[in-house]
Scaffold this active site. Structure first.
Site, PDB file in Angstrom:
ATOM      1  N   GLN A  84       0.834  -1.194   0.000  1.00  0.00           N
ATOM      2  CA  GLN A  84       0.000   0.000   0.000  1.00  0.00           C
ATOM      3  C   GLN A  84       0.873   1.249   0.000  1.00  0.00           C
ATOM      4  OE1 GLN A  84      -2.261   2.731  -0.205  1.00  0.00           O
ATOM      5  NE2 GLN A  84      -3.672   1.108   0.366  1.00  0.00           N
ATOM      6  N   ARG A 107      -0.074   4.391   0.359  1.00  0.00           N
ATOM      7  CA  ARG A 107      -0.531   5.496   1.193  1.00  0.00           C
ATOM      8  C   ARG A 107      -0.020   5.352   2.616  1.00  0.00           C
ATOM      9  NH1 ARG A 107      -6.775   7.616   1.927  1.00  0.00           N
ATOM     10  NH2 ARG A 107      -6.237   9.667   2.747  1.00  0.00           N
ATOM     11  N   SER A 138     -20.199   8.563   7.792  1.00  0.00           N
ATOM     12  CA  SER A 138     -20.954   8.169   6.608  1.00  0.00           C
ATOM     13  C   SER A 138     -21.214   6.664   6.595  1.00  0.00           C
ATOM     14  CB  SER A 138     -20.191   8.585   5.348  1.00  0.00           C
ATOM     15  OG  SER A 138     -20.838   8.116   4.185  1.00  0.00           O
ATOM     16  N   GLY A 168     -23.480   2.688   5.493  1.00  0.00           N
ATOM     17  CA  GLY A 168     -22.733   1.484   5.182  1.00  0.00           C
ATOM     18  C   GLY A 168     -21.660   1.769   4.148  1.00  0.00           C
ATOM     19  N   LEU A 185     -20.531   1.766   0.497  1.00  0.00           N
ATOM     20  CA  LEU A 185     -21.200   1.731  -0.798  1.00  0.00           C
ATOM     21  C   LEU A 185     -20.314   1.139  -1.893  1.00  0.00           C
ATOM     22  CD1 LEU A 185     -22.985   5.212  -0.742  1.00  0.00           C
ATOM     23  CD2 LEU A 185     -23.864   2.976  -0.032  1.00  0.00           C
ATOM     24  N   GLN A 186     -19.011   1.241  -1.739  1.00  0.00           N
ATOM     25  CA  GLN A 186     -18.096   0.683  -2.738  1.00  0.00           C
ATOM     26  C   GLN A 186     -17.219  -0.362  -2.046  1.00  0.00           C
ATOM     27  OE1 GLN A 186     -15.136   3.285  -4.545  1.00  0.00           O
ATOM     28  NE2 GLN A 186     -15.599   2.389  -6.546  1.00  0.00           N
ATOM     29  N   GLU A 196      -7.880   0.643   1.738  1.00  0.00           N
ATOM     30  CA  GLU A 196      -7.408   0.661   3.131  1.00  0.00           C
ATOM     31  C   GLU A 196      -8.120   1.722   3.959  1.00  0.00           C
ATOM     32  OE1 GLU A 196      -3.361   0.907   5.870  1.00  0.00           O
ATOM     33  OE2 GLU A 196      -3.190   0.710   3.702  1.00  0.00           O
ATOM     34  N   ARG A 197      -8.414   2.857   3.356  1.00  0.00           N
ATOM     35  CA  ARG A 197      -9.113   3.914   4.097  1.00  0.00           C
ATOM     36  C   ARG A 197     -10.499   3.441   4.530  1.00  0.00           C
ATOM     37  NH1 ARG A 197     -12.127   8.554   2.445  1.00  0.00           N
ATOM     38  NH2 ARG A 197     -11.924  10.285   3.908  1.00  0.00           N
ATOM     39  N   ASN A 233      -5.742   5.137  -5.396  1.00  0.00           N
ATOM     40  CA  ASN A 233      -5.426   6.318  -4.598  1.00  0.00           C
ATOM     41  C   ASN A 233      -5.191   7.553  -5.454  1.00  0.00           C
ATOM     42  OD1 ASN A 233      -5.303   5.630  -1.651  1.00  0.00           O
ATOM     43  ND2 ASN A 233      -3.951   4.027  -2.414  1.00  0.00           N
TER      44      ASN A 233
END
Length: 286
Positions: A49, A51, A65, A70, A72-73, A90-91, A124
Site C-alpha cells: 500500500q 498510502r 458516513s 454502510g 457503498l463501494q 485501506e481507508r 489512490n
C-alpha cells in the site's frame, strides 16, 4: 489523460456491474472473481500500500458516513492461506474498524504483488488520496521491485512519462523537505521550485522561509530568483576579491577591481614615484 486498463477504476474489474449492485452477493461477471461480505478480522493490510498518511477529519467524516449508509463501494481483496489481503480500500477498511463493523463487502480476485501495488496506486491517484511524496515512493517501488522503466510505470498508472519523472525527482530532496510534503506543509509546486535551487544552503533558507511565512508558489518563485541573483552577486564578489589578491601579490601594492556590466575598472594604488616606477617595471616584465 490516457489510462491503461488499470486506470479505469474498480468498475473495470466487473464489466457491466454498477456500484449499486457490487455487493449484492451475485457471482461476479469476470472469471475467477466473486463478491462476498468478509469478516474484518480476517483482512490484513496490503504491504505494498503506497498510502502512508490518512487525514484525521476526512477519516472521521468517512466513519460517520459508513455508520449512516454502510460501505457503498466494496474493498478489493485477494485470498491467502491465512485469510484475505487488502489490494485496494485501506481507508474504507480503517473506517470500518472505527465504525465497529464486523464484516465488509469485498471483491475477491487473484493478483500478483505487482498487480496489488498497481491497483493500490491507481485507486489512490484517482481519488487524489496520495500526497506527492507517497506517489513518488510508489512509482520508485514499481521501478525497484519489478524492474519497470519510467515509461512502463507511466502506462500502468495512466500518467505521462514526464509527470512520473517529475514526481520521482521529489525523492532527491533532503529528508526534512520530504517530511514537510508528507505532512502537507509543502506542496508539490513548492517542492519543484526548491528542486530548481542548486545551492543547498540557499535551498534550505528558502524552505525555512516557506514554512515560516506560508509563501505561495508564485512568491517562492520570486524569492528563488532573488536568491539566485544574490548568490550570483556573492559569487562574483568572491571571484573579484581573489583576482584583486592575485594582482596585489604580483604588483606588490593595493589593487581595486570595480566590475561594471561586462567590463569594469582596475585601480592600481601607489604611494610615491619610486613605487610607481616599480609597478611599471613589473608590468613591463623587467
Amino acid at each position: 489523460m490516457a489510462t491503461s486498463s488499470l486506470g479505469r477504476g474498480l468498475s473495470s474489474l466487473i464489466p457491466g456491474a454498477s456500484n449499486a449492485n457490487y455487493w449484492s452477493g451475485d457471482t461476479a461477471h469476470k472469471a475467477g472473481e466473486r463478491i462476498e461480505r468478509i469478516p474484518v478480522a480476517r483482512i490484513v493490510v496490503n504491504p505494498h500500500q503506497p498510502r502512508e498518511h490518512f487525514e484525521r477529519q476526512g477519516m472521521e467524516d468517512l466513519v460517520a458516513s459508513i455508520k449512516e449508509h454502510g460501505i457503498l463501494q466494496p474493498l478489493v481483496l485477494t485470498e491467502t492461506p491465512r485469510g484475505y489481503e487488502l489490494i485496494a480500500g485501506e481507508r474504507r477498511l480503517r473506517a470500518a474498524k472505527l465504525a465497529n463493523l464486523k464484516d465488509v463487502p469485498a471483491i475477491i480476485r487473484s493478483a500478483t504483488n505487482q498487480q496489488k501495488l498497481e491497483l493500490a496506486i491507481v485507486e489512490n491517484v484517482q481519488r487524489q488520496d496520495l500526497n506527492a511524496l507517497e506517489r513518488a515512493k510508489a512509482y520508485q517501488q514499481l521501478i525497484d521491485d519489478f524492474s519497470l522503466t519510467q515509461d512502463a510505470v507511466a502506462h500502468k498508472v495512466g500518467q505521462s512519462r514526464p509527470a512520473v519523472a517529475n514526481i520521482l525527482r521529489l525523492l532527491h530532496l533532503p529528508a526534512d523537505m520530504q517530511a514537510a510534503i508528507a505532512e502537507g506543509k509543502l506542496t508539490e509546486g513548492h517542492a519543484k521550485v526548491l528542486l530548481g535551487v542548486s545551492d543547498s544552503k540557499a535551498r534550505q533558507q528558502l524552505f525555512k522561509k516557506i514554512l515560516e511565512e506560508g509563501l505561495s508558489v508564485r512568491s517562492v518563485e520570486s524569492e528563488k530568483q532573488t536568491s539566485v541573483r544574490g548568490h550570483t552577486r556573492r559569487q562574483a564578489d568572491v571571484e573579484t576579491k581573489a583576482r584583486e589578491a592575485r594582482l596585489r601579490h604580483a604588483l606588490g601594492t593595493k589593487v581595486t577591481i570595480k566590475p561594471a556590466g561586462k567590463g569594469g575598472n582596475i585601480t592600481i594604488h601607489y604611494s610615491d614615484a619610486e613605487e610607481l616606477e616599480g609597478i611599471v617595471r613589473t608590468v613591463e616584465g623587467r
